[in-house]
Design a protein around this motif. Sequence first.
Motif, PDB file in Angstrom:
ATOM      1  N   PHE A 153       6.655  13.613 -24.021  1.00 50.65           N
ATOM      2  CA  PHE A 153       6.731  12.747 -22.854  1.00 50.65           C
ATOM      3  C   PHE A 153       5.394  12.807 -22.107  1.00 50.65           C
ATOM      4  CE2 PHE A 153      10.814  14.306 -23.953  1.00 50.65           C
ATOM      5  CZ  PHE A 153      11.754  13.358 -23.583  1.00 50.65           C
ATOM      6  N   GLY A 154       5.017  11.724 -21.470  1.00 48.47           N
ATOM      7  CA  GLY A 154       3.809  11.734 -20.664  1.00 48.47           C
ATOM      8  C   GLY A 154       2.540  11.763 -21.486  1.00 48.47           C
ATOM      9  N   LYS A 155       1.415  12.045 -20.784  1.00 51.61           N
ATOM     10  CA  LYS A 155       0.101  12.052 -21.437  1.00 51.61           C
ATOM     11  C   LYS A 155      -0.661  13.315 -21.099  1.00 51.61           C
ATOM     12  CE  LYS A 155      -0.339   7.014 -21.564  1.00 51.61           C
ATOM     13  NZ  LYS A 155      -1.163   5.837 -21.171  1.00 51.61           N
TER      14      LYS A 155
ATOM     15  N   THR B 209       0.578  15.052 -17.443  1.00 54.75           N
ATOM     16  CA  THR B 209       2.012  14.749 -17.332  1.00 54.75           C
ATOM     17  C   THR B 209       2.751  15.047 -18.633  1.00 54.75           C
ATOM     18  OG1 THR B 209       1.664  12.435 -17.990  1.00 54.75           O
ATOM     19  CG2 THR B 209       1.607  12.932 -15.623  1.00 54.75           C
ATOM     20  N   GLU B 210       2.078  15.686 -19.586  1.00 52.23           N
ATOM     21  CA  GLU B 210       2.667  15.899 -20.904  1.00 52.23           C
ATOM     22  C   GLU B 210       3.789  16.934 -20.851  1.00 52.23           C
ATOM     23  OE1 GLU B 210       0.994  16.181 -25.350  1.00 52.23           O
ATOM     24  OE2 GLU B 210       0.338  17.798 -24.047  1.00 52.23           O
TER      25      GLU B 210
ATOM     26  N   GLU C 252      -3.500  13.008 -18.514  1.00 54.82           N
ATOM     27  CA  GLU C 252      -3.043  12.714 -17.161  1.00 54.82           C
ATOM     28  C   GLU C 252      -2.248  13.880 -16.559  1.00 54.82           C
ATOM     29  OE1 GLU C 252      -0.851   9.082 -17.262  1.00 54.82           O
ATOM     30  OE2 GLU C 252      -2.585   7.854 -17.822  1.00 54.82           O
TER      31      GLU C 252
ATOM     32  N   THR D  25       5.822   6.892 -26.686  1.00 57.70           N
ATOM     33  CA  THR D  25       5.509   8.135 -27.393  1.00 57.70           C
ATOM     34  C   THR D  25       6.635   8.442 -28.372  1.00 57.70           C
ATOM     35  OG1 THR D  25       6.560   9.430 -25.638  1.00 57.70           O
ATOM     36  CG2 THR D  25       4.179   9.056 -25.448  1.00 57.70           C
TER      37      THR D  25
END
Length: 200
Positions: free
Chosen positions: A187-189, A194-195, A192, A76
């Motif tokens: 960071f993350g998605k 997790t962003e 999911e 990312t």
Amino acid sequence: MGIHNLFPTPVGIYKLDRDLSNVEKEFLLELEQKDNKGNTTSVNNYVLKDKKLSNLKGFFELSLGKYFMEVFKPSTNVKSYITQSWVNYSKKGQYHHKHQHPNSFISGIFYVEADEKKDKIYFFKNEYKPLKIPTENYNLWNSESWWFEVKTGDLFLFPSCLTHEVETVQTDLRVSLSFNTFLKGSFGKNNELTELVLEK
């Protein structure tokens, strides 16, 4: 059969391909100082915000970007940036205590004045060993500490959690510029859950 280096700690070493200018060196050597544990440090702890060091800061940022991309290879849009920066001064007989850099992701140490024959930086393995086995020959697996020779113009980059120190200085004066960093970006998605988005 073979032995592999699993989860190694990345210590990057970069070399400034020029001498410091008179303006840069004068600025770094004439900063107001205050006492530190074993040596002294600059009162100014944002030295890289000064325009006199803009070219030097550019070298640090370029090296930091290379280190970050090579080590982490982010998927990312995550980038590192410099936060605090200060100068350390160690005279003969002084030292720099064993420490880490909290509230930082990657730390850097640039050597303004160092003697490659006498000056070193020591790093320490951050783990508890329930058993200590006497060793005849030290290597990357059985050592609890490791040192590198340093010289003027060297830049070391390493994880901020890595413990390090400078033993008693043997030269008349050792000067280093240190800096901390943090991260910005995504960071993350999102899908999911997790962003995390960090902005400078």
